[in-house]
Structure formats: structure tokens, C-alpha cells
Design a protein around this motif. Structure first.
Motif, mmCIF file in Angstrom:
data_model
loop_
_atom_site.group_PDB
_atom_site.id
_atom_site.type_symbol
_atom_site.label_atom_id
_atom_site.label_comp_id
_atom_site.label_asym_id
_atom_site.label_seq_id
_atom_site.Cartn_x
_atom_site.Cartn_y
_atom_site.Cartn_z
ATOM 1 N N PHE A 119 -27.723 -92.891 -37.452
ATOM 2 C CA PHE A 119 -26.393 -92.497 -37.891
ATOM 3 C C PHE A 119 -26.019 -91.162 -37.258
ATOM 4 C CE2 PHE A 119 -27.536 -89.082 -40.905
ATOM 5 C CZ PHE A 119 -28.892 -89.324 -41.066
ATOM 6 N N GLU A 120 -24.732 -90.860 -37.336
ATOM 7 C CA GLU A 120 -24.247 -89.596 -36.784
ATOM 8 C C GLU A 120 -23.491 -88.865 -37.879
ATOM 9 O OE1 GLU A 120 -22.204 -90.162 -33.080
ATOM 10 O OE2 GLU A 120 -23.612 -91.729 -32.443
ATOM 11 N N THR A 121 -23.597 -87.554 -37.880
ATOM 12 C CA THR A 121 -22.923 -86.788 -38.925
ATOM 13 C C THR A 121 -22.656 -85.360 -38.441
ATOM 14 O OG1 THR A 121 -23.017 -86.247 -41.295
ATOM 15 C CG2 THR A 121 -25.054 -86.000 -40.066
ATOM 16 N N GLU A 122 -21.767 -84.677 -39.163
ATOM 17 C CA GLU A 122 -21.481 -83.271 -38.840
ATOM 18 C C GLU A 122 -22.372 -82.380 -39.708
ATOM 19 O OE1 GLU A 122 -19.213 -82.620 -36.384
ATOM 20 O OE2 GLU A 122 -19.148 -84.819 -36.252
ATOM 21 N N PHE A 128 -24.034 -70.772 -36.033
ATOM 22 C CA PHE A 128 -23.047 -71.398 -35.144
ATOM 23 C C PHE A 128 -21.667 -71.404 -35.796
ATOM 24 C CE2 PHE A 128 -26.082 -74.522 -32.740
ATOM 25 C CZ PHE A 128 -26.834 -73.439 -32.320
ATOM 26 N N ASP A 129 -20.645 -71.191 -34.981
ATOM 27 C CA ASP A 129 -19.269 -71.385 -35.442
ATOM 28 C C ASP A 129 -18.955 -72.861 -35.328
ATOM 29 O OD1 ASP A 129 -18.831 -68.690 -35.812
ATOM 30 O OD2 ASP A 129 -18.190 -68.397 -33.732
ATOM 31 N N GLY A 130 -18.392 -73.437 -36.346
ATOM 32 C CA GLY A 130 -18.032 -74.850 -36.272
ATOM 33 C C GLY A 130 -19.257 -75.720 -36.429
ATOM 34 N N SER A 131 -19.030 -76.980 -36.764
ATOM 35 C CA SER A 131 -20.168 -77.833 -37.084
ATOM 36 C C SER A 131 -20.805 -78.423 -35.828
ATOM 37 C CB SER A 131 -19.723 -78.932 -38.044
ATOM 38 O OG SER A 131 -18.644 -79.615 -37.502
ATOM 39 N N VAL A 132 -21.991 -78.951 -36.004
ATOM 40 C CA VAL A 132 -22.722 -79.637 -34.940
ATOM 41 C C VAL A 132 -22.640 -81.131 -35.217
ATOM 42 C CG1 VAL A 132 -25.055 -80.063 -34.043
ATOM 43 C CG2 VAL A 132 -24.304 -77.723 -34.510
ATOM 44 N N HIS A 133 -22.283 -81.897 -34.193
ATOM 45 C CA HIS A 133 -22.305 -83.352 -34.321
ATOM 46 C C HIS A 133 -23.734 -83.814 -34.045
ATOM 47 C CE1 HIS A 133 -20.726 -87.393 -34.383
ATOM 48 N NE2 HIS A 133 -21.469 -87.653 -33.331
ATOM 49 N N GLU A 183 -22.750 -83.672 -25.321
ATOM 50 C CA GLU A 183 -22.388 -82.593 -24.407
ATOM 51 C C GLU A 183 -22.598 -81.207 -25.011
ATOM 52 O OE1 GLU A 183 -21.447 -83.402 -21.300
ATOM 53 O OE2 GLU A 183 -21.821 -85.476 -21.966
ATOM 54 N N ASP A 184 -22.800 -81.131 -26.314
ATOM 55 C CA ASP A 184 -22.931 -79.834 -26.982
ATOM 56 C C ASP A 184 -24.293 -79.235 -26.607
ATOM 57 O OD1 ASP A 184 -23.120 -77.685 -28.713
ATOM 58 O OD2 ASP A 184 -22.363 -78.782 -30.454
ATOM 59 N N ARG A 185 -24.258 -78.090 -25.937
ATOM 60 C CA ARG A 185 -25.508 -77.481 -25.459
ATOM 61 C C ARG A 185 -25.942 -76.289 -26.297
ATOM 62 N NH1 ARG A 185 -26.545 -81.650 -23.650
ATOM 63 N NH2 ARG A 185 -26.125 -82.371 -21.544
ATOM 64 N N ARG A 186 -25.325 -76.086 -27.463
ATOM 65 C CA ARG A 186 -25.592 -74.854 -28.213
ATOM 66 C C ARG A 186 -27.036 -74.758 -28.695
ATOM 67 N NH1 ARG A 186 -21.089 -74.881 -32.670
ATOM 68 N NH2 ARG A 186 -21.349 -77.119 -32.360
ATOM 69 N N ILE A 187 -27.613 -75.884 -29.074
ATOM 70 C CA ILE A 187 -28.982 -75.821 -29.589
ATOM 71 C C ILE A 187 -29.975 -75.541 -28.465
ATOM 72 C CG2 ILE A 187 -30.807 -77.211 -30.674
ATOM 73 C CD1 ILE A 187 -28.548 -78.246 -32.570
ATOM 74 N N HIS A 188 -29.785 -76.186 -27.321
ATOM 75 C CA HIS A 188 -30.643 -75.859 -26.172
ATOM 76 C C HIS A 188 -30.433 -74.407 -25.735
ATOM 77 C CE1 HIS A 188 -30.991 -80.272 -25.942
ATOM 78 N NE2 HIS A 188 -32.137 -80.034 -25.350
ATOM 79 N N ALA A 189 -29.178 -73.956 -25.787
ATOM 80 C CA ALA A 189 -28.886 -72.561 -25.387
ATOM 81 C C ALA A 189 -29.592 -71.585 -26.319
ATOM 82 C CB ALA A 189 -27.377 -72.315 -25.390
#
Ligand SMILES: NC(=O)CC[C@H](N)C(=O)O
Length: 199
Positions: A119-122, A128-133, A183-189
């Protein structure tokens, strides 16, 4: 200086992590052999199947050198099966399954149950600003953490609301979900930052 990050490449979604880290400007190598463990500043353990990964890590003589580097403070990040590999304890573990360990936590494999295999969720994610998908695929959750472990994210909705799905202990980080897909790279960053700061 550019950091060299190894992606454990015995099994699982190695390519996606290599791509995510390369996007961020890290020098990335795949790790399959003991001597490669010496060449890295940090390790990423991909998603896959932790029982198989564990067997191959032992068969390829990687368990001891990886445990040694982790004990010496090498940063590591694990997603999904990688989270399981970094856990000190597995709830209801099969007798023959071992982990590398490092994070003082108990994980439960395939915790979300068959009805919601994937499943996918926010998520709200600490810092972090804003949620992570977040994409979950037969994911573990973290059942219990020791005092030194920082909880970074919990499930927001549904039957599993409140369950811990991202943690950090010192230079070790783990997520139940797969930030390498998408495409969200924030966690790797965030992980690359931890690696840079650890040097
Ligand atoms: N997507 C995944 O990494 C699944 C993890 C798998 N269920 C395990 O126990 O290892």
C-alpha cells in the motif's frame, strides 16, 4: 570530498538505490565481496527478502566484515528488508534467520498482513516540510525501540496507525517503506548528509 556509498548487492532492489544515490552526487559502488566492504564510507541495504539476503550475506562471507564496520560506526541505511537486516531483534524470528544488527529495535516481518500486502500512504517525517509519499511492500514495522533510537515516522491512518516505520540511531537509519521507488530524494539526501557529517 565525494563520499563512497556501497549498496549491498546480493539480492533486492539494488539498482533503484544506486540511481537515487547517484542522482545526489554520491560515488556509488555495489558490494558483493568482502574486500569491497573496506572501500566504502557507508552502506545502503536495499529492499528484497531478508531471509534470502541473510543467507547470501553469510554465504559470501560478508556478515563478519559488515558487522565489524557497523560496530566501528560506519553509517548505514536500510529500506524494508534492509531495515530487518539492521535490526537487533526480529519478532517471531525463524530459528535460522540472522541479521547484521546495529539498531536497538525489534521488527516484525510482513507486519501489515495479507489484506494489505502492499500500500501507499502519506507520512509525516521528522525534520521534513510536507509529507512523504511512502510505498510499503510486504513491509515490516518496528514493534519496539530502545532508548537511543529516534522515531522518525509513524503510520498515520488505518488499523496500523501509530506503528513506527522510520528510525534513526546514531549513524544508522531505517525505513519500512521504499523511498528508492519514486522521485522524492529527501530520505536518501538525509542519509548522504549523515555520511558526510560522520567523516
Ligand atoms: N519489500 C521488502 O523488502 C519486503 C521484506 C520482506 N517481507 C522480508 O521479510 O524480508
Amino acid at each position: 570530498m565525494t563520499v563512497t556509498i556501497g549498496v549491498l548487492a546480493v539480492q533486492g532492489d539494488v539498482r533503484e538505490h544506486v540511481a537515487a544515490l547517484t542522482d545526489l552526487g554520491a560515488h556509488v559502488i555495489t558490494v558483493r565481496r568482502p574486500h569491497e566492504v573496506e572501500a566504502i564510507d557507508a552502506l545502503v541495504i536495499p529492499g528484497g527478502e531478508s531471509t534470502v539476503m541473510d543467507k547470501l550475506v553469510r554465504a559470501f562471507d560478508l556478515q563478519e566484515p559488515l558487522r565489524k564496520r557497523l560496530a566501528d560506526g560506519m553509517p548505514a541505511y536500510g529500506s524494508c528488508a534492509g531495515m530487518i537486516m539492521l535490526a537487533d531483534r526480529i519478532a517471531d524470528a525463524r530459528a535460522d534467520q540472522e541479521t547484521l544488527g546495529g539498531i536497538d529495535m525489534t521488527v516484525r516481518r510482513n507486519a501489515f498482513g495479507r489484506q494489505v500486502d502492499s500500500f501507499e500512504t502519506e507520512l509525516d517525517y521528522a525534520g521534513f516540510d510536507g509529507s512523504v509519499h511512502a510505498v510499503f511492500i510486504r513491509a515490516p514495522w518496528v514493534e519496539e525501540v530502545g532508548e537511543g533510537v529516534e522515531v522518525l515516522a509513524r503510520v498515520r491512518h488505518g488499523a496500523a496507525a501509530g506503528r513506527i516505520v522510520a528510525v534513526r540511531q546514531g549513524n544508522l537509519m531505517a525505513t519500512s517503506f521504499h523511498p528508492e521507488v519514486g522521485e522524492d530524494r529527501r530520505i536518501h539526501a538525509e542519509f548522504v548528509r549523515i555520511v558526510e557529517q560522520s567523516r
